[in-house]
Design a protein around this motif. Sequence first.
Motif, PDB file in Angstrom:
ATOM      1  N   GLU A 158      -1.416   4.225  -2.375  1.00 23.18           N
ATOM      2  CA  GLU A 158      -2.605   4.646  -1.638  1.00 23.18           C
ATOM      3  C   GLU A 158      -2.458   4.218  -0.193  1.00 23.18           C
ATOM      4  OE1 GLU A 158      -5.378   6.379  -2.531  1.00 23.18           O
ATOM      5  OE2 GLU A 158      -4.388   6.747  -4.445  1.00 23.18           O
ATOM      6  N   TYR A 218       0.978   4.265   4.848  1.00 20.59           N
ATOM      7  CA  TYR A 218       1.557   3.509   3.751  1.00 20.59           C
ATOM      8  C   TYR A 218       2.208   2.276   4.353  1.00 20.59           C
ATOM      9  CZ  TYR A 218       0.771   7.834   1.269  1.00 20.59           C
ATOM     10  OH  TYR A 218       0.170   8.930   0.723  1.00 20.59           O
ATOM     11  N   ASP A 227      -0.775  -0.488  -6.663  1.00 22.09           N
ATOM     12  CA  ASP A 227       0.042  -1.174  -5.667  1.00 22.09           C
ATOM     13  C   ASP A 227       0.296  -2.631  -6.026  1.00 22.09           C
ATOM     14  OD1 ASP A 227       0.536   0.910  -3.798  1.00 22.09           O
ATOM     15  OD2 ASP A 227      -1.488   0.688  -3.015  1.00 22.09           O
ATOM     16  N   TYR A 248      -3.422   3.119   3.640  1.00 24.77           N
ATOM     17  CA  TYR A 248      -4.334   2.063   4.047  1.00 24.77           C
ATOM     18  C   TYR A 248      -4.641   2.183   5.532  1.00 24.77           C
ATOM     19  CZ  TYR A 248      -5.338  -2.758   5.550  1.00 24.77           C
ATOM     20  OH  TYR A 248      -5.876  -3.869   6.128  1.00 24.77           O
ATOM     21  N   HIS A 266       0.893  -1.165   0.000  1.00 22.48           N
ATOM     22  CA  HIS A 266       0.000   0.000   0.000  1.00 22.48           C
ATOM     23  C   HIS A 266       0.928   1.209   0.000  1.00 22.48           C
ATOM     24  CE1 HIS A 266      -3.649  -2.288   0.817  1.00 22.48           C
ATOM     25  NE2 HIS A 266      -2.915  -2.998   1.656  1.00 22.48           N
ATOM     26  N   LYS A 316      -4.690   6.507   8.346  1.00 24.05           N
ATOM     27  CA  LYS A 316      -4.209   5.858   7.121  1.00 24.05           C
ATOM     28  C   LYS A 316      -2.693   5.955   7.068  1.00 24.05           C
ATOM     29  CE  LYS A 316      -8.194   6.246   4.166  1.00 24.05           C
ATOM     30  NZ  LYS A 316      -8.668   6.594   2.834  1.00 24.05           N
ATOM     31  N   LYS A 331      -6.648  -0.201   8.476  1.00 25.18           N
ATOM     32  CA  LYS A 331      -7.313  -1.477   8.745  1.00 25.18           C
ATOM     33  C   LYS A 331      -8.747  -1.263   9.224  1.00 25.18           C
ATOM     34  CE  LYS A 331      -5.308  -5.347  10.278  1.00 25.18           C
ATOM     35  NZ  LYS A 331      -4.563  -6.240  11.164  1.00 25.18           N
TER      36      LYS A 331
END
Length: 143
Positions: free
Chosen positions: A14, A26, A102, A16, A11, A24, A18
């Motif tokens: 973009e 990387y 990705d 991410y 990732h 967010k 969970k």
Amino acid sequence: MRIQGYVTNAHVLEPYAKHSYDIKRYELLLCPSDYTHFYDLEYRIEELKREYEQQQPFHSSRDSNHDTHPALKDRVFDGDCLKFESLHSPRLEGEFSLLAYDDQLIGKFVQVVGHMQIQELGNCFLSFHILEPAVHPAHGWDD
């Protein structure tokens, strides 16, 4: 630190999260080309935590006024992979700067440049700042 290996999940284009309430970030999961990295990192984690504990103010066990934080799990290993993460977009070098998705990184042999860090609550993680293609040691072997 510089570690080479194969990307198993990424990732990096973009960020991410969970869970919806998580920040967010990387992330990159790397299966290292040299498994001695696991032992080296375990040693460095212990060393970093020891230094961290020595820098903390001393609290008597009878002192009920200090905060007690639950120990958070380190985020360095994910199964048989190393987990790199960052709140900032890593710099993608070479052919990786042209990637659109990705998933295009999965299975690639790469070199990750980053640091081991410890957070305020004493848990460790691996940050990463640069991701670049790496020349595989067996490249040209059968020429």
